[in-house]
Design a protein around this motif. Structure first.
Motif, PDB file in Angstrom:
ATOM      1  N   ALA A 137       0.804  -1.220   0.000  1.00 24.99           N
ATOM      2  CA  ALA A 137       0.000   0.000   0.000  1.00 24.99           C
ATOM      3  C   ALA A 137       0.834   1.265   0.000  1.00 24.99           C
ATOM      4  N   ASP A 138       2.093   1.190   0.448  1.00 20.04           N
ATOM      5  CA  ASP A 138       2.902   2.410   0.496  1.00 20.04           C
ATOM      6  C   ASP A 138       3.651   2.684  -0.805  1.00 20.04           C
ATOM      7  N   GLU A 139       3.541   1.784  -1.786  1.00 21.64           N
ATOM      8  CA  GLU A 139       4.235   2.025  -3.055  1.00 21.64           C
ATOM      9  C   GLU A 139       3.259   2.207  -4.223  1.00 21.64           C
ATOM     10  N   THR A 140       1.966   2.087  -3.936  1.00 21.09           N
ATOM     11  CA  THR A 140       0.946   2.323  -4.948  1.00 21.09           C
ATOM     12  C   THR A 140      -0.334   2.681  -4.206  1.00 21.09           C
ATOM     13  N   ALA A 141      -1.454   2.789  -4.895  1.00 22.89           N
ATOM     14  CA  ALA A 141      -2.713   3.140  -4.227  1.00 22.89           C
ATOM     15  C   ALA A 141      -3.221   1.977  -3.386  1.00 22.89           C
ATOM     16  N   GLY A 142      -3.803   2.294  -2.233  1.00 19.14           N
ATOM     17  CA  GLY A 142      -4.353   1.260  -1.367  1.00 19.14           C
ATOM     18  C   GLY A 142      -5.691   0.736  -1.875  1.00 19.14           C
ATOM     19  N   LYS A 143      -6.104  -0.375  -1.309  1.00 18.10           N
ATOM     20  CA  LYS A 143      -7.390  -0.983  -1.662  1.00 18.10           C
ATOM     21  C   LYS A 143      -8.527  -0.073  -1.175  1.00 18.10           C
ATOM     22  N   PRO A 144      -9.662  -0.022  -1.896  1.00 14.73           N
ATOM     23  CA  PRO A 144     -10.040  -0.879  -3.031  1.00 14.73           C
ATOM     24  C   PRO A 144      -9.679  -0.316  -4.406  1.00 14.73           C
ATOM     25  N   SER A 145      -8.771   0.649  -4.473  1.00 10.27           N
ATOM     26  CA  SER A 145      -8.293   1.087  -5.789  1.00 10.27           C
ATOM     27  C   SER A 145      -7.765  -0.115  -6.560  1.00 10.27           C
ATOM     28  N   PRO A 146      -8.006  -0.187  -7.856  1.00 10.98           N
ATOM     29  CA  PRO A 146      -7.526  -1.321  -8.649  1.00 10.98           C
ATOM     30  C   PRO A 146      -6.061  -1.220  -9.041  1.00 10.98           C
ATOM     31  N   LEU A 147      -5.357  -0.157  -8.609  1.00 10.47           N
ATOM     32  CA  LEU A 147      -4.020   0.094  -9.141  1.00 10.47           C
ATOM     33  C   LEU A 147      -3.045  -1.042  -8.857  1.00 10.47           C
ATOM     34  N   MET A 148      -3.112  -1.631  -7.658  1.00 13.16           N
ATOM     35  CA  MET A 148      -2.209  -2.762  -7.361  1.00 13.16           C
ATOM     36  C   MET A 148      -2.337  -3.853  -8.413  1.00 13.16           C
ATOM     37  N   LEU A 149      -3.577  -4.234  -8.700  1.00 11.24           N
ATOM     38  CA  LEU A 149      -3.796  -5.313  -9.674  1.00 11.24           C
ATOM     39  C   LEU A 149      -3.447  -4.859 -11.081  1.00 11.24           C
ATOM     40  N   HIS A 150      -3.761  -3.618 -11.426  1.00  8.51           N
ATOM     41  CA  HIS A 150      -3.378  -3.114 -12.748  1.00  8.51           C
ATOM     42  C   HIS A 150      -1.866  -3.202 -12.940  1.00  8.51           C
ATOM     43  N   GLU A 151      -1.106  -2.823 -11.913  1.00  6.83           N
ATOM     44  CA  GLU A 151       0.356  -2.851 -12.032  1.00  6.83           C
ATOM     45  C   GLU A 151       0.872  -4.282 -12.140  1.00  6.83           C
ATOM     46  N   LEU A 152       0.316  -5.192 -11.352  1.00  6.30           N
ATOM     47  CA  LEU A 152       0.756  -6.592 -11.426  1.00  6.30           C
ATOM     48  C   LEU A 152       0.405  -7.205 -12.775  1.00  6.30           C
ATOM     49  N   MET A 153      -0.786  -6.925 -13.277  1.00  5.95           N
ATOM     50  CA  MET A 153      -1.167  -7.464 -14.587  1.00  5.95           C
ATOM     51  C   MET A 153      -0.253  -6.917 -15.682  1.00  5.95           C
ATOM     52  N   ARG A 154       0.077  -5.641 -15.585  1.00  7.07           N
ATOM     53  CA  ARG A 154       0.966  -5.042 -16.577  1.00  7.07           C
ATOM     54  C   ARG A 154       2.371  -5.651 -16.481  1.00  7.07           C
ATOM     55  N   GLU A 155       2.836  -5.891 -15.245  1.00  7.47           N
ATOM     56  CA  GLU A 155       4.175  -6.455 -15.055  1.00  7.47           C
ATOM     57  C   GLU A 155       4.304  -7.834 -15.702  1.00  7.47           C
ATOM     58  N   PHE A 156       3.233  -8.633 -15.616  1.00 11.48           N
ATOM     59  CA  PHE A 156       3.312 -10.002 -16.123  1.00 11.48           C
ATOM     60  C   PHE A 156       2.599 -10.191 -17.458  1.00 11.48           C
ATOM     61  N   GLY A 157       2.070  -9.114 -18.000  1.00  9.33           N
ATOM     62  CA  GLY A 157       1.428  -9.196 -19.300  1.00  9.33           C
ATOM     63  C   GLY A 157       0.185 -10.062 -19.302  1.00  9.33           C
ATOM     64  N   VAL A 158      -0.618  -9.960 -18.247  1.00  8.11           N
ATOM     65  CA  VAL A 158      -1.805 -10.793 -18.092  1.00  8.11           C
ATOM     66  C   VAL A 158      -3.052  -9.917 -18.153  1.00  8.11           C
ATOM     67  N   ASP A 159      -4.080 -10.381 -18.862  1.00  8.41           N
ATOM     68  CA  ASP A 159      -5.328  -9.646 -18.972  1.00  8.41           C
ATOM     69  C   ASP A 159      -6.200  -9.861 -17.737  1.00  8.41           C
ATOM     70  N   PRO A 160      -7.139  -8.950 -17.476  1.00  7.46           N
ATOM     71  CA  PRO A 160      -8.004  -9.098 -16.299  1.00  7.46           C
ATOM     72  C   PRO A 160      -8.761 -10.420 -16.246  1.00  7.46           C
ATOM     73  N   GLU A 161      -9.223 -10.897 -17.388  1.00  5.55           N
ATOM     74  CA  GLU A 161     -10.005 -12.139 -17.371  1.00  5.55           C
ATOM     75  C   GLU A 161      -9.145 -13.365 -17.064  1.00  5.55           C
ATOM     76  N   ARG A 162      -7.825 -13.197 -17.062  1.00  9.90           N
ATOM     77  CA  ARG A 162      -6.921 -14.301 -16.715  1.00  9.90           C
ATOM     78  C   ARG A 162      -6.289 -14.085 -15.341  1.00  9.90           C
ATOM     79  N   THR A 163      -6.872 -13.180 -14.549  1.00 10.83           N
ATOM     80  CA  THR A 163      -6.322 -12.817 -13.237  1.00 10.83           C
ATOM     81  C   THR A 163      -7.360 -13.094 -12.151  1.00 10.83           C
ATOM     82  N   LEU A 164      -6.907 -13.678 -11.043  1.00  8.20           N
ATOM     83  CA  LEU A 164      -7.773 -14.007  -9.911  1.00  8.20           C
ATOM     84  C   LEU A 164      -7.204 -13.376  -8.646  1.00  8.20           C
TER      85      LEU A 164
END
Length: 219
Positions: A137-164
């Motif tokens: 939470a101290d290096e990106t936006a805290g929950k429930p902002s989607p930014l954590m997941l957006h950054e992780l998906m971008r890092e690994f090149g994964v689309d939302p429908e392939r992310t749980l």
């Protein structure tokens, strides 16, 4: 072998993998009391778990003035530091993660903890190398902002429908919905599972073994 439905699985930390909910509640209560605030109830202190630390403390202690927030955070970290060595992973977490690694999922952590706190926890439970990535939470936006997941998906090149996303709070599940991802709730952490249903998780697991079984069959 059954094809994967999800390439990337993001886990919350406290209350999902790490058996820390009761300790965190006590530390929040003690910190608020230390700075002269009205001690929050167990329910109120549990509700804020998963948020960034200062956001959580401010929400749990509405009568504490903002100028006392630095001291409030300091007192929380003091109490947690005295207790964290007594906290451990839930039984069954390591075999569950090993089974997911064997299926070549990307495994990540999306947590309201600080980077320092997460790194110390990962070292304490000897989990180095298990997770492929993480956001705190101290290096990106805290929950429930989607930014954590957006950054992780971008890092690994994964689309939302392939992310749980797997988590124990409504903040975790709302973050997943905000990011366009599927989610699974666990009922053994901070929030009551009745609150999950409006957020449409694919499943609510009542134990780590049940979570492992569901992930094995559906992830």
């Amino acid at each position: 072998m059954r094809p994967r439905q999800f390439d990337l699985i993001a886990f919350d930390w406290d209350g999902t993998l790490f058996d820390s909910t009761a300790v965190i509640v006590r530390c929040i209560q003690a910190a608020v009391k230390d700075v002269g605030g009205a001690m929050p109830s167990q329910q109120a202190a549990s509700y804020v778990i998963g948020m960034g630390l200062m956001q959580a403390l401010a929400h749990a202690a509405p009568d504490v003035p903002p100028e006392k927030y630095p001291l409030l955070g300091e007192r929380y970290r003091h109490h947690y530091g005295q207790s964290q060595n007594a906290i451990s992973l839930f039984d069954g977490v390591l075999p569950m993660l090993a089974a997911l690694k064997a299926r070549h999922h990307w495994l990540t952590v999306a947590t309201g903890k600080s980077r320092r706190g997460l790194d110390e926890a990962l070292q304490a439970v000897e989990l180095q190398g298990v997770f492929d990535g993480s956001r705190t939470a101290d290096e990106t936006a805290g929950k429930p902002s989607p930014l954590m997941l957006h950054e992780l998906m971008r890092e690994f090149g994964v689309d939302p429908e392939r992310t749980l996303m797997v988590g124990d709070t409504t903040h975790d599940l709302q973050m997943a919905r905000n990011a366009g991802c599927a989610c699974v709730g666990v009922s053994y952490g901070a929030h009551e599972p009745e609150a999950f249903h409006a957020l449409q998780p694919l499943h609510v697991a009542h134990s780590v073994s049940e979570l492992r079984d569901w992930l094995s069959a559906h992830a």
